[in-house]
Design a protein around this motif. Structure first.
Motif, mmCIF file in Angstrom:
data_model
loop_
_atom_site.group_PDB
_atom_site.id
_atom_site.type_symbol
_atom_site.label_atom_id
_atom_site.label_comp_id
_atom_site.label_asym_id
_atom_site.label_seq_id
_atom_site.Cartn_x
_atom_site.Cartn_y
_atom_site.Cartn_z
ATOM 1 N N ALA A 191 -55.282 -2.103 -37.691
ATOM 2 C CA ALA A 191 -56.876 -1.967 -37.436
ATOM 3 C C ALA A 191 -57.214 -3.278 -36.817
ATOM 4 O O ALA A 191 -58.157 -3.271 -35.979
ATOM 5 N N SER A 195 -58.886 -3.569 -33.214
ATOM 6 C CA SER A 195 -60.327 -4.327 -33.052
ATOM 7 C C SER A 195 -60.358 -5.688 -31.979
ATOM 8 O O SER A 195 -61.095 -5.635 -31.223
ATOM 9 N N THR A 301 -62.371 -7.080 -39.546
ATOM 10 C CA THR A 301 -62.324 -5.757 -38.770
ATOM 11 C C THR A 301 -63.432 -5.114 -38.725
ATOM 12 O O THR A 301 -64.002 -4.619 -37.472
ATOM 13 N N ASN A 302 -64.249 -4.781 -39.715
ATOM 14 C CA ASN A 302 -65.563 -4.010 -39.548
ATOM 15 C C ASN A 302 -66.522 -4.970 -38.864
ATOM 16 O O ASN A 302 -67.354 -4.366 -38.332
ATOM 17 N N HIS A 304 -65.741 -6.542 -36.197
ATOM 18 C CA HIS A 304 -65.395 -6.486 -34.744
ATOM 19 C C HIS A 304 -65.686 -5.058 -34.379
ATOM 20 O O HIS A 304 -66.229 -4.720 -33.330
ATOM 21 N N LYS A 305 -65.882 -4.161 -35.189
ATOM 22 C CA LYS A 305 -66.162 -2.720 -35.078
ATOM 23 C C LYS A 305 -67.468 -2.567 -34.854
ATOM 24 O O LYS A 305 -67.967 -1.967 -34.052
ATOM 25 N N HIS A 306 -68.241 -2.941 -35.954
ATOM 26 C CA HIS A 306 -69.694 -2.493 -36.105
ATOM 27 C C HIS A 306 -70.578 -3.808 -36.002
ATOM 28 O O HIS A 306 -72.020 -3.271 -35.711
ATOM 29 N N ARG A 308 -70.461 -6.625 -33.476
ATOM 30 C CA ARG A 308 -69.557 -7.623 -32.558
ATOM 31 C C ARG A 308 -70.562 -8.538 -32.175
ATOM 32 O O ARG A 308 -71.738 -8.101 -31.825
ATOM 33 N N SER A 338 -71.185 1.081 -32.658
ATOM 34 C CA SER A 338 -69.945 0.462 -32.980
ATOM 35 C C SER A 338 -69.058 0.720 -31.654
ATOM 36 O O SER A 338 -69.089 1.452 -31.088
ATOM 37 N N LEU A 340 -65.619 0.522 -32.050
ATOM 38 C CA LEU A 340 -64.544 1.669 -32.362
ATOM 39 C C LEU A 340 -64.890 2.489 -33.543
ATOM 40 O O LEU A 340 -65.651 1.927 -34.317
ATOM 41 N N GLY A 342 -64.660 4.382 -36.785
ATOM 42 C CA GLY A 342 -64.150 4.225 -37.959
ATOM 43 C C GLY A 342 -63.880 5.456 -38.955
ATOM 44 O O GLY A 342 -64.893 6.291 -38.917
#
Length: 396
Positions: A191, A195, A301-302, A304-306, A308, A338, A340, A342
């Motif tokens: 993940a 990301s 990672t979170n 990067h996803k939510h 940025r 987001s 990506l 999740g």
């Protein structure tokens, strides 16, 4: 051999009914022999013995379904006509079926019927009194032995089936647990890399006017990150057939606390403003270092996803005996939505991982609108506990 198997299968199917007819035949032969043993022709008493004997013998066909009733009938036949064989066979079946108060009462009744019928008033009263327990007890003992053996075999068979079911259940639970562990490990490994790839690609998409050098650098980073993700995936899948560890230590790669700087640098290269502060000794245990790495990795990672583009601060400090505190805080993100999708399993798996080592995990929004992930992990000071304690002789 095939014919023998067919005969054996046929015998297994019809053995019970064949034994019934065998018991009835033996009983009838003994009755005819008893009635004809008097000589001098057949009298009314002989015909009475034959009639009562036929009734008692035919009743043996229902000895398995109504063992107590059939035994009572044969006891009456013994008392009135002196017929012993049907009573013995009925007691045998009753002892096989049940070994309780009913068996004791009917055995005493059979003994009394035997004594009263065989005592002819010629002063030989003590003969049936002493021979009765041996005759009656032999039938009862044989039946009790057969019944106890059958009950033991049934108990052993049930125990084996229950053990087999429990083994299958444990095996299924182990498979489910292994699948969940592998899924979590693959999520942790891939993940973060995916990301990062999405961040690089998103930067190129929102800035189409960047120069060739910037495009070339982003493409190189995307290629390197994708190659690392493929290597990690190949390493994880390559050990699935040989992994026998309990906590996932055999699943490669195995990150350590020393890899935190490299992890943060990868996020910086993807365009995330990350500041870090690491204050850890060099001798961090392997399992603890892996957990620290996973907490920081999942938190980034979170981001990067939510979140940025949001500035993020990573703080890790701890010492033996005090534990390790991991804190990842990001400010309010500027971009909405987001990058990506999740599945929501990241924080759930992270919480389980932290609780597994005896730690605590708290997540939630900050007062400024950002998000914070904070974990405390225990770190026992084995060196301090292993130090010898000296006691002054004067204190004893």
């Amino acid at each position: 051999m095939r014919r023998l198997r067919r005969w054996y299968a046929w015998w297994v199917r019809h053995a019970a009914r064949l034994r019934d007819f065998l018991y009835v035949g033996v009983s009838l032969l003994s009755i005819v022999a008893q009635a004809a043993s008097g000589g001098g022709g057949w009298t009314i008493k002989d015909w009475y013995v034959v009639g009562v004997g036929v009734v008692a013998s035919v009743a043996l066909l229902w000895r398995r379904r109504f063992p107590a009733t059939v035994t009572a009938i044969t006891v009456l036949a013994m008392l009135t006509a002196g017929i012993f064989v049907p009573m013995g066979l009925a007691l045998l079946t009753l002892a096989i079926r049940r070994r309780d108060l009913v068996l004791a009462i009917l055995s005493l009744a059979a003994y009394a019927a035997y004594v009263l019928n065989t005592w002819g008033g010629d002063g030989q009263f003590w003969v049936p009194v002493f021979t009765g327990p041996f005759l009656i007890g032999t039938w009862v003992a044989i039946g009790a032995y057969i019944g106890a053996r059958r009950d033991l075999m049934v108990s052993l068979r049930d125990r084996a089936e229950r053990a087999e079911a429990e083994r299958e259940l444990r095996s299924e639970q182990a498979r489910l647990g292994e699948r969940a562990r592998i899924a979590q490990e693959m999520h942790d490994v891939l993940a973060h890399k995916v990301s990062l790839i999405a961040l690089h690609a998103g930067g190129l998409e929102v800035n189409p006017a960047v120069g060739p050098d910037k495009v070339e650098g982003s493409a190189r980073l995307i290629r390197e990150t994708a190659r690392q993700a493929m290597e990690d995936l190949r390493e994880v899948l390559g050990v699935l057939r040989s992994d026998v560890s309990v906590d996932g230590a055999d699943l490669a790669p195995v990150p350590q606390a020393a890899d935190l700087e490299r992890l943060v640098t990868a996020s910086r290269d993807a365009g995330v403003s990350v500041t870090s502060e690491f204050a850890l000794p060099d001798d961090v245990p392997t399992s603890l270092g892996r957990t620290i790495y996973r907490v920081v990795q999942e938190s980034l990672t979170n981001v990067h996803k939510h979140a940025r583009g949001a500035s993020t601060e990573v703080q890790v400090h701890g010492a033996p005996g005090e534990g390790v505190t991991v804190r990842v805080t990001n400010v309010r993100p500027v971009a909405a939505g987001s990058l990506l999708p999740g599945a929501g399993a990241g924080l759930v798996g992270l919480r389980e991982r932290v609780q597994l080592v005896g730690g605590r995990l708290t997540t939630g929004p900050t007062a400024e609108g950002g998000w914070r992930v904070e974990a405390w992990l225990p770190w026992e000071d084995h060196r301090r506990s292993a130090e010898p304690v000296f006691v002054d002789e004067g204190e004893r």
